[in-house]
Design a protein around this motif. Structure first.
Motif, PDB file in Angstrom:
ATOM      1  N   TRP A 120       8.633  65.893  10.743  1.00 50.00           N
ATOM      2  CA  TRP A 120       9.951  66.278  10.238  1.00 50.00           C
ATOM      3  C   TRP A 120      10.349  65.390   9.064  1.00 50.00           C
ATOM      4  O   TRP A 120      10.972  65.858   8.094  1.00 50.00           O
ATOM      5  CB  TRP A 120      10.994  66.167  11.349  1.00 50.00           C
ATOM      6  CG  TRP A 120      10.697  66.994  12.551  1.00 50.00           C
ATOM      7  CD1 TRP A 120      10.096  66.568  13.700  1.00 50.00           C
ATOM      8  CD2 TRP A 120      10.972  68.388  12.742  1.00 50.00           C
ATOM      9  NE1 TRP A 120       9.976  67.607  14.594  1.00 50.00           N
ATOM     10  CE2 TRP A 120      10.505  68.732  14.027  1.00 50.00           C
ATOM     11  CE3 TRP A 120      11.563  69.361  11.943  1.00 50.00           C
ATOM     12  CZ2 TRP A 120      10.629  70.013  14.543  1.00 50.00           C
ATOM     13  CZ3 TRP A 120      11.689  70.651  12.452  1.00 50.00           C
ATOM     14  CH2 TRP A 120      11.219  70.961  13.737  1.00 50.00           C
ATOM     15  N   ALA A 123       8.549  66.487   5.954  1.00 52.70           N
ATOM     16  CA  ALA A 123       9.099  67.741   5.446  1.00 52.70           C
ATOM     17  C   ALA A 123      10.402  67.503   4.686  1.00 52.70           C
ATOM     18  O   ALA A 123      10.618  68.065   3.606  1.00 52.70           O
ATOM     19  CB  ALA A 123       9.334  68.713   6.605  1.00 52.70           C
ATOM     20  N   SER A 124      11.282  66.671   5.233  1.00 49.45           N
ATOM     21  CA  SER A 124      12.539  66.386   4.545  1.00 49.45           C
ATOM     22  C   SER A 124      12.294  65.635   3.239  1.00 49.45           C
ATOM     23  O   SER A 124      13.019  65.832   2.251  1.00 49.45           O
ATOM     24  CB  SER A 124      13.461  65.572   5.453  1.00 49.45           C
ATOM     25  OG  SER A 124      12.974  64.257   5.648  1.00 49.45           O
ATOM     26  N   THR A 157      17.594  69.525   4.878  1.00 46.26           N
ATOM     27  CA  THR A 157      17.182  68.226   5.417  1.00 46.26           C
ATOM     28  C   THR A 157      17.993  67.846   6.653  1.00 46.26           C
ATOM     29  O   THR A 157      17.449  67.259   7.595  1.00 46.26           O
ATOM     30  CB  THR A 157      17.332  67.132   4.352  1.00 46.26           C
ATOM     31  OG1 THR A 157      18.676  67.128   3.857  1.00 46.26           O
ATOM     32  CG2 THR A 157      16.382  67.361   3.204  1.00 46.26           C
ATOM     33  N   LEU A 160      16.498  69.611   9.519  1.00 47.11           N
ATOM     34  CA  LEU A 160      15.233  69.002   9.921  1.00 47.11           C
ATOM     35  C   LEU A 160      15.464  67.737  10.746  1.00 47.11           C
ATOM     36  O   LEU A 160      14.795  67.512  11.766  1.00 47.11           O
ATOM     37  CB  LEU A 160      14.392  68.671   8.684  1.00 47.11           C
ATOM     38  CG  LEU A 160      13.796  69.855   7.927  1.00 47.11           C
ATOM     39  CD1 LEU A 160      13.180  69.399   6.617  1.00 47.11           C
ATOM     40  CD2 LEU A 160      12.749  70.566   8.777  1.00 47.11           C
TER      41      LEU A 160
END
Length: 236
Positions: A120, A123-124, A157, A160
């Protein structure tokens, strides 16, 4: 503050910032700068707290601390800069998003075995870099366009981070890499735990830690099963 609350607080701050920037009627550059400054201050403080919680990982912790310090500086500059223009805000916000995104992506990659939410986090970080690039591609954009990019970025974000903080049943499941090998854990936040040390070069894990209602009975069953398997191998 516990790691899960750091994740939740960071996600909640991002969601609040995203909602404010997208729904604030007649948003001006100055108002956007104040909101952006407040958000980066909070986000920077959370990153510094994350670095403080992982002092054993020196380089990733230093990257987190640097990203957090950059957020604090960016927040103070944008909130206190008199007569801030839209171009200056775009440059500042784009630089903050790209640099912090790169630092966090590197730190999350280095700590992927220690943190269950590393995916996570990465990804952010990628979303942050993309948002910074989009801001820099249109430096002449006005307050509404800047707010649109920052708001969508913050909502993504924030979602996430909140997803990373959510633990169904308070379970923590994953692998932990260390100097002596690889461990597997499947633990509840509370309750008894059965710990097993494995032997043999072919074993996929060095140690196992599993939550179980009756660890003593399960340990006795494991010992009995292991002994039976050993006798069967010797008799062949």
């Amino acid at each position: 503050m516990k790691p899960v609350w750091l994740l939740a607080a960071r996600g909640a701050a991002a969601v609040v910032f995203g909602v404010l920037t997208l729904l604030w009627p007649q948003l001006t550059v100055l108002a956007l700068a104040w909101v952006f400054g407040a958000y980066t201050l909070v986000d920077g403080a959370m990153l510094i707290a994350t670095a403080w919680r992982h002092p054993q990982e020196r380089r990733p912790a230093a990257a987190c601390a640097a990203a957090g310090a950059l957020g604090v500086v960016a927040g103070l500059v944008t909130a206190l800069w008199p007569g801030l223009t839209a171009l200056a805000l775009v440059v500042m916000a784009g630089a903050w998003a790209i640099v912090t995104g790169c630092l966090e992506l590197w730190a999350a990659t280095r700590m992927r075995h220690e943190l269950r939410h590393a995916w996570w986090w990465r990804a952010s970080a990628v979303v942050s870099v993309v948002a910074g690039v989009l801001l820099w591609l249109r430096p002449e954009a006005g307050a509404v366009a800047i707010a649109l990019v920052l708001g969508v970025y913050a909502l993504i974000t924030g979602g996430l981070w909140l997803a990373a903080a959510w633990r169904p049943g308070h379970w923590c499941v994953g692998e932990l890499q260390h100097a002596h090998g690889l461990d597997f854990v499947a633990l509840r936040a509370q309750g008894p735990v059965l710990g097993v040390t494995t032997f043999g070069r072919d074993a996929p894990y060095t140690r196992l830690a599993v939550s179980t209602p009756d660890p003593e009975a399960d340990a006795a069953w494991l010992q009995q099963t292991t002994a039976q398997n050993s006798r069967n191998k010797l008799s062949r």
